[in-house]
Design an enzyme around this catalytic site. Sequence first.
Site, short mmCIF file in Angstrom:
data_model
loop_
_atom_site.label_atom_id
_atom_site.label_comp_id
_atom_site.label_asym_id
_atom_site.label_seq_id
_atom_site.Cartn_x
_atom_site.Cartn_y
_atom_site.Cartn_z
N GLY A 239 0.75 -1.25 0.00
CA GLY A 239 0.00 0.00 0.00
C GLY A 239 0.78 1.29 0.00
O GLY A 239 0.19 2.37 -0.19
N PRO A 274 4.64 -5.38 -0.71
CA PRO A 274 4.69 -4.16 -1.53
C PRO A 274 4.54 -4.48 -3.01
O PRO A 274 5.09 -5.48 -3.50
CB PRO A 274 6.09 -3.60 -1.24
CG PRO A 274 6.91 -4.82 -0.94
CD PRO A 274 5.98 -5.79 -0.24
N CYS A 344 -12.72 4.93 -28.73
CA CYS A 344 -13.99 5.62 -28.90
C CYS A 344 -14.71 5.78 -27.57
O CYS A 344 -15.77 5.18 -27.34
CB CYS A 344 -14.85 4.88 -29.91
SG CYS A 344 -14.00 4.73 -31.48
N GLU A 345 -14.09 6.53 -26.68
CA GLU A 345 -14.67 6.87 -25.37
C GLU A 345 -14.08 8.23 -25.01
O GLU A 345 -12.87 8.41 -25.11
CB GLU A 345 -14.19 5.90 -24.28
CG GLU A 345 -14.66 4.51 -24.41
CD GLU A 345 -15.48 4.04 -23.21
OE1 GLU A 345 -15.72 4.82 -22.28
OE2 GLU A 345 -15.86 2.87 -23.25
C1 LIG Z 1 -2.93 -4.94 -4.03
C2 LIG Z 1 -2.42 -5.62 -2.83
C3 LIG Z 1 -1.11 -5.41 -2.39
C4 LIG Z 1 -0.17 -4.46 -3.08
O1 LIG Z 1 -0.55 -3.12 -2.95
P1 LIG Z 1 0.42 -1.97 -3.42
O2 LIG Z 1 -0.34 -0.73 -3.17
O3 LIG Z 1 0.70 -2.17 -4.86
O4 LIG Z 1 1.66 -2.05 -2.59
C5 LIG Z 1 -0.68 -6.11 -1.28
N1 LIG Z 1 -1.49 -6.96 -0.62
C6 LIG Z 1 -2.76 -7.20 -1.01
C7 LIG Z 1 -3.58 -8.15 -0.25
C8 LIG Z 1 -3.26 -6.53 -2.12
O5 LIG Z 1 -4.53 -6.75 -2.50
#
Ligand SMILES: *Cc1c(COP(=O)(O)O)cnc(C)c1O
Length: 431
Positions: A239, A274, A344-345
């Site tokens: 995240g 990550p 085409c959007e």
């Molecule tokens: C999408 C996801 C990630 C990765 O998220 P990033 O924002 O790309 O780091 C990690 N764990 C789970 C469970 C996810 O769904």
Amino acid sequence: MDHFAYRDGELHAEDVPVARIAAEVGTPFFCYSTATLRRHYSVFSDALAGVDATICYAVKANANLAVIRTLAQLGAGADVVSGGELERALTAGIAPEHVVFSGVGKSRNELTLALDARIGQFNIESAEELELLSKLAAAADVTARVAVRVNPDVDAETHKKISTGRHKDKFGIPWPEARDVYARGAALPGIEIIGVAVHIGSQITTLKPFETAFGRIVDIVGRLRADGHDIRRLDLGGGLGVPYESETPPSPAEYGEMVRKVTLGVGCELVFEPGRVIVGNAGVLVSRVLYVKNSAGRTFTVLDAAMNDLLRPSLYNARHAILPAREPAADAESLPMDIVGPICESGDVFARDRPMPPLVTDDLLVIRTAGAYGAVMSSNYNGRPLAAEVLVNGDVFEIVRRHQTTAEMLGLERIPSWLGGFDADRERGAA
Ligand SMILES: *Cc1c(COP(=O)(O)O)cnc(C)c1O
């Protein structure tokens, strides 16, 4: 920091001019940098130095085998969210015991595939999934190592489509229901409870939501241990955000510092998932200008790349930095223009009113930060083949996914018996 920069007036990917790749490969294509992938991975792992940590790269951000293998060689495990991603991770050389399987809807076939592969960890998201996993594991006479994904009810303060940690989101199990799922898991055959997992969203640009969520999870570890569970793994998800244009997300070092503080004394191996922070700025989308269209007082620069190649601007209103492959003169005038694809959007727009130097047909434009959630989200919309992917390594590059052909697009389809009954590719061959 990444390895896409102007040298002698030409944008280079590491030591290779992007224009040279474009001439050989054809546009549009995604271009990834090995040095940037390695750097981002090591910055993230250095931020966790001294911590008992496993980094499971989130394959969904960029699932190209060459990208996964580059990270596998650095010691990465994988976080996968489907059977397809599991097979990719294993094919690229990730050891099964370093695979975490996440996702709210794993099918029976996918669970079976993962049990057969003896993956390291299943992140369970419902009591129903846990029951099914137990049945399949017991029948196969294997043990599934399980963490329960807890929904901490924290707002990640990101785009609503990539926020996953609030009770109104479909992900995870809220406490105290999670407590009942742990109790059930402890009693089920084929299940070994090992940990707790959390993932609150993506492109998170402040530490606060992480800190709040992790604090709640650490508290839950204590309660689960009091209930008698041997909690030894804490999966903190992914995240961490990246700078696309003007964002200033915390650095991995700051993130690592916060993690150390919040998890102090918890006595668990930590798992990280990550995705974007590793691959986002390690890739660009290279396209060619088809037309510069002036109408109704606006300038529309029409590219040969489109929303089917890079969906983020249309889906999330994401802003990506866009550069010409040829460096503009220092005193070049700058004109606001709309940079659009041919689909085409009206939503097929990469940027509106973006100040750019004057452009002409056949100029190359480079859309930055396209390494994450770019190629993986692409489609065949408007009958467009999937774009190629290229991996650069120092002064060499290789195609790691070639352009899809029309025959490949049509080859999955067939005309039903009552309309003549033939395979689309056979008809083309005959024509
Ligand atoms: C999408 C996801 C990630 C990765 O998220 P990033 O924002 O790309 O780091 C990690 N764990 C789970 C469970 C996810 O769904």
